[in-house]
Design an enzyme around this catalytic site. Sequence first.
Site, PDB file in Angstrom:
ATOM      1  N   ARG A 112      -6.925 -13.976  -3.169  1.00  0.00           N
ATOM      2  CA  ARG A 112      -5.751 -14.708  -2.701  1.00  0.00           C
ATOM      3  C   ARG A 112      -5.627 -14.568  -1.188  1.00  0.00           C
ATOM      4  O   ARG A 112      -6.033 -13.555  -0.603  1.00  0.00           O
ATOM      5  CB  ARG A 112      -4.495 -14.200  -3.405  1.00  0.00           C
ATOM      6  CG  ARG A 112      -4.063 -12.798  -3.032  1.00  0.00           C
ATOM      7  CD  ARG A 112      -2.927 -12.370  -3.940  1.00  0.00           C
ATOM      8  NE  ARG A 112      -2.394 -11.064  -3.532  1.00  0.00           N
ATOM      9  CZ  ARG A 112      -1.692 -10.292  -4.312  1.00  0.00           C
ATOM     10  NH1 ARG A 112      -1.454 -10.651  -5.561  1.00  0.00           N
ATOM     11  NH2 ARG A 112      -1.200  -9.132  -3.873  1.00  0.00           N
ATOM     12  N   SER A 137     -10.527  -1.353   2.868  1.00  0.00           N
ATOM     13  CA  SER A 137      -9.713  -2.182   1.985  1.00  0.00           C
ATOM     14  C   SER A 137     -10.178  -2.093   0.535  1.00  0.00           C
ATOM     15  O   SER A 137     -11.264  -1.600   0.232  1.00  0.00           O
ATOM     16  CB  SER A 137      -9.792  -3.639   2.443  1.00  0.00           C
ATOM     17  OG  SER A 137     -11.073  -4.176   2.143  1.00  0.00           O
ATOM     18  N   CYS A 138      -9.344  -2.607  -0.357  1.00  0.00           N
ATOM     19  CA  CYS A 138      -9.691  -2.593  -1.781  1.00  0.00           C
ATOM     20  C   CYS A 138     -10.968  -3.392  -2.038  1.00  0.00           C
ATOM     21  O   CYS A 138     -11.824  -2.976  -2.829  1.00  0.00           O
ATOM     22  CB  CYS A 138      -8.528  -3.135  -2.615  1.00  0.00           C
ATOM     23  SG  CYS A 138      -7.862  -4.715  -2.041  1.00  0.00           S
ATOM     24  N   ASN A 139     -11.123  -4.538  -1.372  1.00  0.00           N
ATOM     25  CA  ASN A 139     -12.336  -5.334  -1.556  1.00  0.00           C
ATOM     26  C   ASN A 139     -13.571  -4.575  -1.084  1.00  0.00           C
ATOM     27  O   ASN A 139     -14.603  -4.540  -1.764  1.00  0.00           O
ATOM     28  CB  ASN A 139     -12.228  -6.657  -0.786  1.00  0.00           C
ATOM     29  CG  ASN A 139     -11.211  -7.603  -1.361  1.00  0.00           C
ATOM     30  OD1 ASN A 139     -11.085  -7.739  -2.570  1.00  0.00           O
ATOM     31  ND2 ASN A 139     -10.459  -8.266  -0.497  1.00  0.00           N
ATOM     32  N   GLY A 161     -18.631  -7.292   4.376  1.00  0.00           N
ATOM     33  CA  GLY A 161     -19.993  -6.773   4.453  1.00  0.00           C
ATOM     34  C   GLY A 161     -20.173  -5.762   5.574  1.00  0.00           C
ATOM     35  O   GLY A 161     -20.566  -4.614   5.338  1.00  0.00           O
ATOM     36  N   ILE A 182       0.826  -1.200   0.000  1.00  0.00           N
ATOM     37  CA  ILE A 182       0.000   0.000   0.000  1.00  0.00           C
ATOM     38  C   ILE A 182       0.865   1.256   0.000  1.00  0.00           C
ATOM     39  O   ILE A 182       0.650   2.184  -0.775  1.00  0.00           O
ATOM     40  CB  ILE A 182      -0.940   0.012   1.223  1.00  0.00           C
ATOM     41  CG1 ILE A 182      -1.878  -1.198   1.198  1.00  0.00           C
ATOM     42  CG2 ILE A 182      -1.749   1.305   1.280  1.00  0.00           C
ATOM     43  CD1 ILE A 182      -2.703  -1.367   2.465  1.00  0.00           C
ATOM     44  N   GLY A 204      -6.904  -2.594   7.134  1.00  0.00           N
ATOM     45  CA  GLY A 204      -6.656  -3.705   8.043  1.00  0.00           C
ATOM     46  C   GLY A 204      -6.924  -3.361   9.496  1.00  0.00           C
ATOM     47  O   GLY A 204      -7.076  -4.253  10.330  1.00  0.00           O
TER      48      GLY A 204
END
Length: 212
Positions: free
Chosen positions: A169, A140-142, A196, A14, A111
């Site tokens: 991953r 986070s990116c997700n 979520g 990052i 995180g």
Amino acid sequence: MKKIKVAVNGYGVIGKRVAEAVALQDDMELIGIGDVAADWRIKVAAKKYSVFANTEEGRQAMDDSHIPVAGNLDDLVSIADVVVDCAPKKFGAQNAEKYRQAGVKYIVQGGEKHETTGHSFSAESNYDSAVGRDSTRVVSCNTTSIVRTLGALKRAGLLKKARGTLLRRATDPWESHKSGIMNTLVPEPEIPSHQGPDAQSVDPELDVVTAA
């Protein structure tokens, strides 16, 4: 125009991207990066940025690797207007107390827990609520992809609820010896996965449940 003095603490996956982005901004000045490592990443960084050693052990390793050291983490924080903390998970929460004591604004990465700053940020969704704050957490990116996608559908009146499964991953390839199993699928045992609820920390109105 006075430039905002930005420090980046942690120069990994990052941090190196944040540093490059900050360096491209007309209204920001990247005053340095902090880290504990003395590997090839820091050697590359030292050719472009001032490097600060977060620990005495880190300073010794940098000295041994002939990496110029501009000071320690306290020195870096003392000259910053804002610190973008890109240290590994849980270290950002520890560092947050140092930033608060120094009276410097700070951003932590996804995180860390929402409670670290009391605010979780995604520009398209809740930019206004971040204005004037001393700290925030960029999810986070997700989670960012979830908020952006579902937010667009919500604004268009097309979203009732969302149920999704993420395939990702387990770890970065160069850290496969530390955690995670490469080249296979291992379901997370708990539903919902953290993405979520994390999306709901940005937009509480989202009805979203995720598995991973």
